[in-house]
Structure formats: C-alpha cells, structure tokens
Design a protein around this motif. Structure first.
Motif, PDB file in Angstrom:
ATOM      1  N   MET A   1       0.852  -1.205   0.000  1.00 53.13           N
ATOM      2  CA  MET A   1       0.000   0.000   0.000  1.00 53.13           C
ATOM      3  C   MET A   1       0.880   1.245   0.000  1.00 53.13           C
ATOM      4  O   MET A   1       2.017   1.228   0.460  1.00 53.13           O
ATOM      5  CB  MET A   1      -0.920  -0.011   1.220  1.00 53.13           C
ATOM      6  N   PHE A   2       0.310   2.326  -0.513  1.00 55.58           N
ATOM      7  CA  PHE A   2       1.033   3.591  -0.580  1.00 55.58           C
ATOM      8  C   PHE A   2       0.376   4.693   0.241  1.00 55.58           C
ATOM      9  O   PHE A   2       0.995   5.700   0.514  1.00 55.58           O
ATOM     10  CB  PHE A   2       1.108   4.082  -2.036  1.00 55.58           C
ATOM     11  N   CYS A   3      -0.893   4.512   0.568  1.00 53.51           N
ATOM     12  CA  CYS A   3      -1.637   5.683   1.058  1.00 53.51           C
ATOM     13  C   CYS A   3      -2.428   5.370   2.322  1.00 53.51           C
ATOM     14  O   CYS A   3      -2.888   4.252   2.543  1.00 53.51           O
ATOM     15  CB  CYS A   3      -2.573   6.136  -0.054  1.00 53.51           C
ATOM     16  N   THR A   4      -2.602   6.409   3.117  1.00 54.32           N
ATOM     17  CA  THR A   4      -3.347   6.325   4.376  1.00 54.32           C
ATOM     18  C   THR A   4      -4.828   6.001   4.168  1.00 54.32           C
ATOM     19  O   THR A   4      -5.504   5.546   5.077  1.00 54.32           O
ATOM     20  CB  THR A   4      -3.220   7.689   5.091  1.00 54.32           C
TER      21      THR A   4
ATOM     22  N   PRO B   1       8.503  13.931  -5.673  1.00 59.07           N
ATOM     23  CA  PRO B   1       9.493  12.868  -5.446  1.00 59.07           C
ATOM     24  C   PRO B   1       8.895  11.600  -4.848  1.00 59.07           C
ATOM     25  O   PRO B   1       9.395  10.499  -5.083  1.00 59.07           O
ATOM     26  CB  PRO B   1      10.491  13.516  -4.473  1.00 59.07           C
ATOM     27  N   LEU B   2       7.804  11.778  -4.107  1.00 63.82           N
ATOM     28  CA  LEU B   2       7.189  10.589  -3.482  1.00 63.82           C
ATOM     29  C   LEU B   2       6.643   9.652  -4.563  1.00 63.82           C
ATOM     30  O   LEU B   2       6.785   8.430  -4.490  1.00 63.82           O
ATOM     31  CB  LEU B   2       6.078  11.052  -2.527  1.00 63.82           C
ATOM     32  N   ILE B   3       6.053  10.239  -5.581  1.00 67.12           N
ATOM     33  CA  ILE B   3       5.494   9.409  -6.671  1.00 67.12           C
ATOM     34  C   ILE B   3       6.632   8.755  -7.453  1.00 67.12           C
ATOM     35  O   ILE B   3       6.593   7.553  -7.744  1.00 67.12           O
ATOM     36  CB  ILE B   3       4.632  10.276  -7.621  1.00 67.12           C
ATOM     37  N   LYS B   4       7.662   9.549  -7.754  1.00 64.76           N
ATOM     38  CA  LYS B   4       8.778   8.984  -8.538  1.00 64.76           C
ATOM     39  C   LYS B   4       9.500   7.898  -7.737  1.00 64.76           C
ATOM     40  O   LYS B   4       9.861   6.855  -8.271  1.00 64.76           O
ATOM     41  CB  LYS B   4       9.754  10.104  -8.935  1.00 64.76           C
TER      42      LYS B   4
ATOM     43  N   THR C   1      -1.467  19.918  -4.751  1.00 67.43           N
ATOM     44  CA  THR C   1      -2.600  20.046  -3.813  1.00 67.43           C
ATOM     45  C   THR C   1      -2.140  20.650  -2.482  1.00 67.43           C
ATOM     46  O   THR C   1      -2.787  21.556  -1.955  1.00 67.43           O
ATOM     47  CB  THR C   1      -3.301  18.696  -3.579  1.00 67.43           C
ATOM     48  N   TYR C   2      -1.023  20.162  -1.942  1.00 61.71           N
ATOM     49  CA  TYR C   2      -0.545  20.735  -0.668  1.00 61.71           C
ATOM     50  C   TYR C   2      -0.025  22.156  -0.866  1.00 61.71           C
ATOM     51  O   TYR C   2      -0.198  23.015  -0.016  1.00 61.71           O
ATOM     52  CB  TYR C   2       0.512  19.835  -0.011  1.00 61.71           C
ATOM     53  N   ALA C   3       0.610  22.415  -2.031  1.00 61.10           N
ATOM     54  CA  ALA C   3       1.136  23.763  -2.278  1.00 61.10           C
ATOM     55  C   ALA C   3      -0.004  24.769  -2.379  1.00 61.10           C
ATOM     56  O   ALA C   3       0.053  25.853  -1.800  1.00 61.10           O
ATOM     57  CB  ALA C   3       1.970  23.760  -3.559  1.00 61.10           C
TER      58      ALA C   3
HETATM   59  S1  BJ8 Z   1      -3.745  10.590   2.331  1.00 65.53           S
HETATM   60  S2  BJ8 Z   1      -1.036  12.857   1.828  1.00 65.53           S
HETATM   61  S3  BJ8 Z   1      -0.567   9.320   1.765  1.00 65.53           S
HETATM   62  S4  BJ8 Z   1      -2.356  10.960  -0.901  1.00 65.53           S
HETATM   63  S5  BJ8 Z   1       3.015  14.426  -1.811  1.00 65.53           S
HETATM   64  S6  BJ8 Z   1       1.827  11.781  -3.869  1.00 65.53           S
HETATM   65  S7  BJ8 Z   1      -0.442  14.234  -2.551  1.00 65.53           S
HETATM   66  S8  BJ8 Z   1       1.853  15.036  -5.117  1.00 65.53           S
HETATM   67  S9  BJ8 Z   1       1.328  11.436  -0.527  1.00 65.53           S
HETATM   68 FE1  BJ8 Z   1      -0.560  11.168   0.408  1.00 65.53          FE
HETATM   69 FE2  BJ8 Z   1      -2.560   9.493   0.791  1.00 65.53          FE
HETATM   70 FE3  BJ8 Z   1      -2.938  12.129   0.905  1.00 65.53          FE
HETATM   71 FE4  BJ8 Z   1      -1.620  10.931   2.828  1.00 65.53          FE
HETATM   72 FE5  BJ8 Z   1       0.473  13.433  -4.429  1.00 65.53          FE
HETATM   73 FE6  BJ8 Z   1       1.399  15.395  -2.959  1.00 65.53          FE
HETATM   74 FE7  BJ8 Z   1       3.054  13.626  -3.898  1.00 65.53          FE
HETATM   75 FE8  BJ8 Z   1       1.323  12.953  -2.026  1.00 65.53          FE
END
Ligand code: BJ8
Length: 380
Positions: free
Chosen positions: A38-41, A79-82, A334-336
């Motif tokens: 898994m990658f996401c919360t 960078p998280l995606i890459k 989105t965060y920016a």
């Molecule tokens: S619930 S924060 S773990 S999506 S940092 S990949 S949002 S471009 S990691 Fe996230 Fe789930 Fe949201 Fe949490 Fe995209 Fe932004 Fe990169 Fe992100």
C-alpha cells in the motif's frame, strides 16, 4: 539527565524495524502469508488483515530510484510518486517485490496516473477515492471498500466475513490508540524525547507486521521513557503539517531540532492524520464504519478539506504549539495550493506563526533550509 543519552538504541531499534522487515516479509511469504502493498493512508488496512494478509507500506521516501523512475515519468513530478514507482520498477523494494497485490487510490493526479504505468509490472487495484467529503463521497467510498474486499477474496481465494473485519478493526484500533498514547508524551511541558525520535518510531511501526504486538511494545517503551527524568529546557514547540515525512525528509526535523526547537506533533500522514481517529466498533455495518473513518482523512486531495484544519487546530491547542511548519514536497500541487489557506488559518484563527518550506529527497537544499529555518525559529 538527558533521556536521549539513556535511550538512543531504543529509537534506533524502531528505525531498524524497516531493515528487519525486509527479512520478515520473506519469512511471511515462506509461511504462505499473502502480502498487500500500500502507498496511502486511505487504504483500510483492516481489509487486508481480515483476508489473513499482511498490509505493508511500500518504499517511497528515498531518492535512490528516482532516476530510474524519470525514464518513464516526468522530472517535475513529486518525489514521493517517482520514488514509489522507481522502487517498484527496479525491484529495490522487497515489500513491493513480495506483494501479491498493490493497492492505489485516486488521490492526486500524479499518483493516480503513475499507477497506470505500475500496472505494467504488478497487479494493481485502484480504489476510487471521492474528491469531496460529502454524503455522496461517503456512499462511493463505502462501495469502493466493498469492492476492495471482493478483490481480496478473489485474489486470495478466501471468504472475508463481517466477523473477520470486526476483529481486524479491533486490532487496528488498539494499534492506533497505542501510537496515539505514545506520541502524546510530547504534550509534556518538557518533552522527554525529540520529535525525531517520534518520527523514527512512527516510521518503524509502519513496518511492524504483527499489529497485535504494537500496543505492548509501545507501552514498554513509554514506561522506560517515563522512568527517566527529562531535561527541563523550554524549547519552541513546532507542529509539522503538509506532505508525508520520513526517510530523506527526516532532514527537515533534524534541521528544526538542531536550531533548538522541538517538533511536538506531526499532523501529516506519517503521524496524526492516519492515527487520531479510530473506526467505530459499535456500528453494525462494518463497511459503513470503515468508510466513515477513512473518508474523514484530511488530505489535500479533498476539496474543500475542512478536516485538515480541524485536526491541525486540535494539535496546535493540545500540544501548545508556538508555530506551525508546513513541509511541501516539490511539485505537490494540492498541498502547495492549500498552503495559503493553512497559513491564513494558523496565523489568523490560531494566532501563531506559520512557515512553509518546499523540499525534495535530495540533500542539495540542506544549507538553504537550515538558514531559513534558523531565521524563523530565532523569531519565535
Ligand atoms: S492521504 S497525503 S498518503 S495521498 S506528496 S503523492 S499528494 S503530489 S502522498 Fe498522500 Fe494518501 Fe494524501 Fe496521505 Fe500526491 Fe502530494 Fe506527492 Fe502525495
């Protein structure tokens, strides 16, 4: 007495957890225990546990695989995606390698499009996450949770019962409560450990496969910490918000704390965002209960995103923050974009200073970050 001098090896143990997990994930496979990456919360780990599988967080916090990812993905991507994609592509993440199924969600644009490439070399299941925390969003998310359960049943050829899910909810609730009780120690006027220790522990727990053991281990750790006398030194108290943190971005916490401040709480997905709320164990409908807990996560992918303000505001109050530092990963739109609204909330409503920084997984900006953060902390 400096409790850190007494206990460093304990925190290193938790940081070691990831390294040890590499070995354990192989053991799991040898015991025929399936692995769900898994990658996401937003992924309800309870479903994987109910299927008798181990949910594992996939590597995404180091720059070592970014150049491999950039062969397929644009350079100006978060960078998280890459990193996530690169670890999968190069087989450098054993968790990815051993995953029977990888779960993704339609969160930000870059991530959801990246999964289309990832599906070339791994079975990937995408959960359709609503963009809005609304009645319709809740209905969609509940349907997606049921679809996820059915996918796990199909892949692992196992029926998942309501009781299986109920038991998994209980296990995850106990784990989350234990983690919450652990980091609550930072509410102390003189926190006995550093924010870096908390971060390392949070990262370590992610790689702890036996969720039932976590509460006992954390409470033993807490007892040891409480048995020591903390250094009575008043430090500026910082709440961290923004993108997930860990691995390469530990540098931000190291810099903040080297400038004499203390990171008392982490609102991001490495910390409170994933942990603060539990699943309602009294609800008859387990899918509804899971949908309610998870759709409430205040990620910037939600628009609007009131739950982020709500949680951040609560942490500012409970941890008596002197300031908020917002860490954004470069190219995370989105965060920016949300940072202006967060600044308004923190400085206007909560009336404390706010500082935002943009960074990536390289070390190139360490000097520049240190200068800017030092100037901000100096002013507190
Ligand atoms: S619930 S924060 S773990 S999506 S940092 S990949 S949002 S471009 S990691 Fe996230 Fe789930 Fe949201 Fe949490 Fe995209 Fe932004 Fe990169 Fe992100």
């Amino acid at each position: 007495m400096d409790v850190r001098k007494e206990l460093p090896e304990i925190f290193e143990d938790f940081a070691e957890e990831r390294r040890n997990a590499f070995v354990r994930v192989k053991d799991l496979k040898e015991q025929n225990i399936p692995v769900v990456g898994m990658f996401c919360t937003y992924f309800p780990q309870e479903l994987a546990l109910a299927a008798g599988a181990a949910p594992v967080s996939l590597c995404a916090t180091s720059d070592e695989t970014i150049s491999a990812a950039e062969e397929d993905l644009p350079k100006n991507l978060c960078p998280l995606i890459k990193s996530s994609y690169g670890f999968g592509k190069t087989d450098k993440c054993p968790f990815f390698f051993f995953s029977d199924l990888v779960v993704g969600e339609t969160t930000c644009d870059g991530k959801k499009k990246m999964y289309e490439y990832m599906a070339d070399f791994k079975p990937v299941h995408i959960m359709e996450l609503p963009n809005k925390n609304s009645e319709a969003g809740l209905v969609l998310w509940k349907e997606e949770i049921i679809r996820m359960k059915e996918k796990l049943e199909e892949v692992f050829d196992k029926e998942i019962t309501m009781d299986d899910i109920r038991e998994a909810i209980h296990i995850k609730n106990a784990e989350r409560q234990a983690v919450k009780d652990f980091y609550a120690i930072m509410k102390d006027e003189y926190p006995p450990i550093s924010g870096l220790d908390v971060l390392k522990t949070l990262e370590g727990i992610t790689f702890h496969f036996n969720k039932e053991q976590v509460p006992a281990e954390l409470s033993a750790l807490l007892a040891k910490i409480k048995g020591q006398e903390a250094v009575k030194e008043r430090k500026p108290r910082i709440v961290i918000t923004g993108c997930p943190m860990g691995g390469a971005t530990r540098k931000v916490v190291e810099i903040i704390e080297s400038q004499g401040a203390c990171c008392v709480a982490f609102e991001n997905c490495t910390g409170a965002k994933a942990i603060e709320d539990n699943v309602d164990e009294n609800m008859e409908d387990v899918y509804e209960a899971l949908a309610q807990k998870y759709v409430n996560i205040g990620c910037s992918c939600m628009s609007p995103n009131p739950n982020r303000y709500q949680l951040l505001g609560r942490l500012i109050d409970e941890y008596r923050a002197d300031a908020v530092i917002d860490m954004e990963l470069s190219a995370c739109h989105t965060y920016a974009v949300e940072s202006g609204l967060i600044r308004r909330f923190v400085t206007g409503e909560k009336k404390i200073p706010y500082f935002s920084i943009e960074t990536d997984y390289s070390k190139a900006d360490v000097g520049q970050l240190a200068t800017r953060i030092a100037a901000f902390i100096e002013m507190l």
